[in-house]
Each structure stands twice: as C-alpha cells, then as structure tokens.
Design an enzyme around this catalytic site. Structure first.
Site, PDB file in Angstrom:
ATOM      1  N   GLN A   1       0.835  -1.198   0.000  1.00  0.00           N
ATOM      2  CA  GLN A   1       0.000   0.000   0.000  1.00  0.00           C
ATOM      3  C   GLN A   1       0.873   1.252   0.000  1.00  0.00           C
ATOM      4  OE1 GLN A   1      -3.520  -0.686   2.914  1.00  0.00           O
ATOM      5  NE2 GLN A   1      -1.942  -2.151   3.495  1.00  0.00           N
TER       6      GLN A   1
ATOM      7  N   ASP B   1       6.270   4.609  -1.527  1.00  0.00           N
ATOM      8  CA  ASP B   1       7.648   5.103  -1.355  1.00  0.00           C
ATOM      9  C   ASP B   1       8.687   4.397  -2.230  1.00  0.00           C
ATOM     10  OD1 ASP B   1       7.520   3.506   1.904  1.00  0.00           O
ATOM     11  OD2 ASP B   1       8.066   2.625  -0.044  1.00  0.00           O
TER      12      ASP B   1
ATOM     13  N   HIS C   1      -1.520   1.399  -4.219  1.00  0.00           N
ATOM     14  CA  HIS C   1      -1.865   2.820  -4.084  1.00  0.00           C
ATOM     15  C   HIS C   1      -0.943   3.696  -4.928  1.00  0.00           C
ATOM     16  CE1 HIS C   1      -3.831   1.773   0.018  1.00  0.00           C
ATOM     17  NE2 HIS C   1      -4.596   1.457  -1.000  1.00  0.00           N
TER      18      HIS C   1
ATOM     19  N   CYS D   1      -5.297   6.852 -20.761  1.00  0.00           N
ATOM     20  CA  CYS D   1      -4.716   5.610 -21.291  1.00  0.00           C
ATOM     21  C   CYS D   1      -3.915   4.834 -20.242  1.00  0.00           C
ATOM     22  CB  CYS D   1      -3.839   5.908 -22.507  1.00  0.00           C
ATOM     23  SG  CYS D   1      -2.293   6.737 -22.099  1.00  0.00           S
TER      24      CYS D   1
ATOM     25  N   CYS E   1      -0.757  13.911 -21.458  1.00  0.00           N
ATOM     26  CA  CYS E   1      -0.076  12.648 -21.761  1.00  0.00           C
ATOM     27  C   CYS E   1       0.590  12.722 -23.125  1.00  0.00           C
ATOM     28  CB  CYS E   1      -1.096  11.509 -21.755  1.00  0.00           C
ATOM     29  SG  CYS E   1      -0.424   9.937 -22.300  1.00  0.00           S
TER      30      CYS E   1
ATOM     31  N   SER F   1      -2.662  -1.345   9.346  1.00  0.00           N
ATOM     32  CA  SER F   1      -3.781  -1.378  10.290  1.00  0.00           C
ATOM     33  C   SER F   1      -4.970  -2.105   9.660  1.00  0.00           C
ATOM     34  CB  SER F   1      -4.186   0.052  10.664  1.00  0.00           C
ATOM     35  OG  SER F   1      -4.538   0.766   9.483  1.00  0.00           O
TER      36      SER F   1
HETATM   37  N1  APR Z   1       6.971  -2.068  12.180  1.00  0.00           N
HETATM   38  C1  APR Z   1       5.793  -2.667  11.825  1.00  0.00           C
HETATM   39  N2  APR Z   1       4.575  -2.053  11.939  1.00  0.00           N
HETATM   40  C2  APR Z   1       4.561  -0.808  12.461  1.00  0.00           C
HETATM   41  C3  APR Z   1       5.746  -0.119  12.860  1.00  0.00           C
HETATM   42  C4  APR Z   1       6.991  -0.815  12.696  1.00  0.00           C
HETATM   43  N3  APR Z   1       8.155  -0.255  13.040  1.00  0.00           N
HETATM   44  N4  APR Z   1       5.391   1.115  13.344  1.00  0.00           N
HETATM   45  C5  APR Z   1       4.026   1.193  13.235  1.00  0.00           C
HETATM   46  N5  APR Z   1       3.532   0.044  12.705  1.00  0.00           N
HETATM   47  C6  APR Z   1       2.138  -0.317  12.417  1.00  0.00           C
HETATM   48  C7  APR Z   1       1.070   0.434  13.216  1.00  0.00           C
HETATM   49  O1  APR Z   1       0.863  -0.174  14.479  1.00  0.00           O
HETATM   50  C8  APR Z   1      -0.152   0.287  12.305  1.00  0.00           C
HETATM   51  O2  APR Z   1      -0.871  -0.902  12.579  1.00  0.00           O
HETATM   52  O3  APR Z   1       1.871  -0.008  11.084  1.00  0.00           O
HETATM   53  C9  APR Z   1       0.456   0.177  10.904  1.00  0.00           C
HETATM   54  C10 APR Z   1       0.278   1.421  10.037  1.00  0.00           C
HETATM   55  O4  APR Z   1      -1.101   1.598   9.813  1.00  0.00           O
HETATM   56  P1  APR Z   1      -1.608   2.885   8.996  1.00  0.00           P
HETATM   57  O5  APR Z   1      -0.905   4.077   9.480  1.00  0.00           O
HETATM   58  O6  APR Z   1      -3.096   2.860   9.045  1.00  0.00           O
HETATM   59  O7  APR Z   1      -1.078   2.618   7.522  1.00  0.00           O
HETATM   60  P2  APR Z   1      -1.662   1.647   6.386  1.00  0.00           P
HETATM   61  O8  APR Z   1      -2.330   0.455   6.965  1.00  0.00           O
HETATM   62  O9  APR Z   1      -0.587   1.408   5.424  1.00  0.00           O
HETATM   63  O10 APR Z   1      -2.774   2.601   5.703  1.00  0.00           O
HETATM   64  C11 APR Z   1      -3.419   2.145   4.552  1.00  0.00           C
HETATM   65  O11 APR Z   1      -4.421   4.279   4.208  1.00  0.00           O
HETATM   66  O12 APR Z   1      -4.339   6.484   4.299  1.00  0.00           O
HETATM   67  C12 APR Z   1      -4.265   5.460   3.462  1.00  0.00           C
HETATM   68  O13 APR Z   1      -3.215   5.439   1.367  1.00  0.00           O
HETATM   69  C13 APR Z   1      -2.951   5.376   2.726  1.00  0.00           C
HETATM   70  O14 APR Z   1      -1.814   3.352   2.031  1.00  0.00           O
HETATM   71  C14 APR Z   1      -2.418   4.000   3.111  1.00  0.00           C
HETATM   72  C15 APR Z   1      -3.651   3.275   3.589  1.00  0.00           C
END
Ligand code: APR
Length: 263
Positions: free
Chosen positions: A115, A118, A133, A144, A162, A204
């Site tokens: 997701q 980077d 994403h 396209c 484009c 999450s």
């Molecule tokens: N190692 C592993 N997990 C970690 C660490 C770490 N060092 N630090 C934090 N986390 C965990 C947190 O506990 C959390 O459960 O990473 C998770 C990050 O969750 P989010 O911030 O909700 O990110 P993500 O799940 O990738 O969000 C999904 O939401 O906002 C959109 O487009 C955005 O791709 C993103 C999507």
C-alpha cells in the site's frame, strides 16, 4: 541487535514453519514497514492523519473538477503534503524491506502487494510486486493509464498532458475516491486467489480493497501471519502475530527460515 523474548522466538519459529509449509505465500505491507526509514505512517500515535486529519474522501472527484487547481496545491505542498514530502527526503529502505526481498530470492515469497507509495520494496530488490496505491515517483495518464517518471513530464502547463494520448496526467498515487487502476487491481486479485498463506506487515488493515485480501485468503482456508507492534484489525484472524518492529523481526524471521532450509 534487538533482544527477543522466548515467546517471540517461539512465534517466529512457528511463522517460519507456516511460511515454509505453504505453497503460495503473498505479502501485504503498509506504512508500518517504512516507519523505521523515517516515513510517516497514517493512523494511531504519530500518524499523519492523526496530526492533520484524513484528507477529503472525494479527493479524486475534486481533481477531476479542477485538475489545474489541484496540481497547484500539490506543487505548493499544502497541509499534510509538506510533512509527507519532508519525510521522503533522504529516506531509504530498512532491514525489513531487504528481508522481504530476501524471502523472494529464497523462493518463499511469491508475490508482494504494498500500500506504500515510497518505492522502497522495488529499491530493496522485490520484483514480483504490485503497488496498489501507486508510486510517489511516477505520474499517470487518467485516459490511457500510461505511467511516466515524474521528471519526464513538464509541469510548465497545468494540468500536464499525456505524451501518448493527450489525456490529463495526475500523480500515480491513488487519491481517496479514485478507483485502483485496472491493471493493478486485477493483478492483486489474481495473486490473492493463488495465496494459501499471507504475511501482513505494518498495516492497520482499514483501507479497502487491500484490507479485504487477508479475509479472502482466510475464507479460502489459508493462513495469516502479521508483524506489527500493536494489535490490528487482522489480529483475530491470524495464526501467528509477531509483536514488534518489522525492521527487527523480519531479518530474524529470514534467518530462522534459512536455518530450516539449510541455506
Ligand atoms: N513495524 C511494523 N509495523 C509498524 C511499525 C513498525 N516499526 N510502526 C508502526 N507500525 C504499524 C502500526 O501499528 C499500524 O498498525 O503499522 C500500521 C500502520 O497503519 P496505517 O498508518 O493505518 O497505515 P496503512 O495500513 O498502510 O494505511 C493504509 O491508508 O491512508 C491510506 O493510502 C494510505 O496506504 C495508506 C492506507
């Protein structure tokens, strides 16, 4: 070198057994795997949305209504964009990213869905990869679907057009309210329906369709492993939960797997 409790070592060993026993392991990563690289995650303590509030859910519709204006905001880096761009500057993949690349090299990890925008999994060496994403360093034609490195597209005239079809160019990262590009979502679904063991790292699991993939694997009799310092929306479905930082736990998991493979 991180010290692991006996209980965590036993869980790492159990996860290694599950991954080696599986036929088709697919990884799913979120912002958590890049936290140790200095990239901001989104939710919970220290999250970007926690600090700035979630962006409007109709971001894509706003872009379609005023692509020139929305490009203007992007270039001015307003609101959370400034913090997001700053956390990218100088950031690099960490041992967690390299561990997943090693699992691919060992033939254990068949495919990786991230997701994250980077580019770190690609930079760390993963080849069988889908960026659900999008990618921060690319732009994409909304007509396209052609993608270009950002630096190849001039931003003198906004919105940029484009070179292939004249369509409107937007950043490749998927905005809230935007459908996942067809080529990406169909590849993810194809891989998820082959998967009998999913390794979920640092997500999450709130945002769909990605958050639905572990449920599909589970509903088809597959197993789930998560790596996260905290409980997530997936915890109740996981056979093994590895509580800790992925940059510390994943290299240990790889060492454990290699020892079992004798490699
Ligand atoms: N190692 C592993 N997990 C970690 C660490 C770490 N060092 N630090 C934090 N986390 C965990 C947190 O506990 C959390 O459960 O990473 C998770 C990050 O969750 P989010 O911030 O909700 O990110 P993500 O799940 O990738 O969000 C999904 O939401 O906002 C959109 O487009 C955005 O791709 C993103 C999507």
């Amino acid at each position: 070198m991180a010290e692991f409790s006996q209980e965590l070592k036993r869980s790492i060993d159990a996860a290694a057994e599950l991954l080696l026993k599986a036929h088709y392991v697919v990884g799913l990563t979120g912002a958590g795997i890049s936290v140790e690289s200095g990239i901001r995650h989104f939710r919970g303590p220290g999250g970007l949305w926690t600090e700035y509030g979630e962006p409007p859910m109709d971001g894509y519709q706003r872009f379609l209504a005023d692509p020139k204006g929305e490009w203007g905001k992007l270039i001015k880096r307003e609101g959370y964009l400034k913090a997001a761009y700053e956390s990218f500057e100088g950031a690099k993949p960490n041992p967690g990213h390299y561990a997943l690349a090693k699992l691919e090299e060992l033939g254990v990890l068949k495919f990786l869905i991230t997701q994250n925008v980077d580019n770190f999994h690609r930079a760390a060496g993963n080849k069988n990869l889908a960026e659900i994403h999008g990618n921060f360093f690319l732009v994409r034609c909304i007509k396209c679907n052609s993608r270009y490195p950002q630096e190849e597209i001039s931003l003198e005239k906004l919105p940029p057009s484009c070179p292939k079809c004249g369509g409107i160019i937007k950043i490749d990262t998927v905005m809230f309210g935007e459908p996942i590009p067809h080529d990406v979502i169909s590849k993810c679904q194809e891989e998820v329906y082959k998967c009998d063991c999913m390794l979920s790292v640092g997500t999450s699991a709130f945002v769909y369709p990605a958050a639905g993939f572990p449920q599909i694997v589970k509903s088809r009799g597959g197993t789930l492993i998560e790596v996260d310092p905290y409980e997530t929306a997936l915890t109740y479905m996981c056979e093994v939960s590895l509580r800790g930082k992925s940059g510390e736990i994943l290299p240990e998991l790889v060492d454990c797997i290699r020892a079992k493979m004798g490699r």
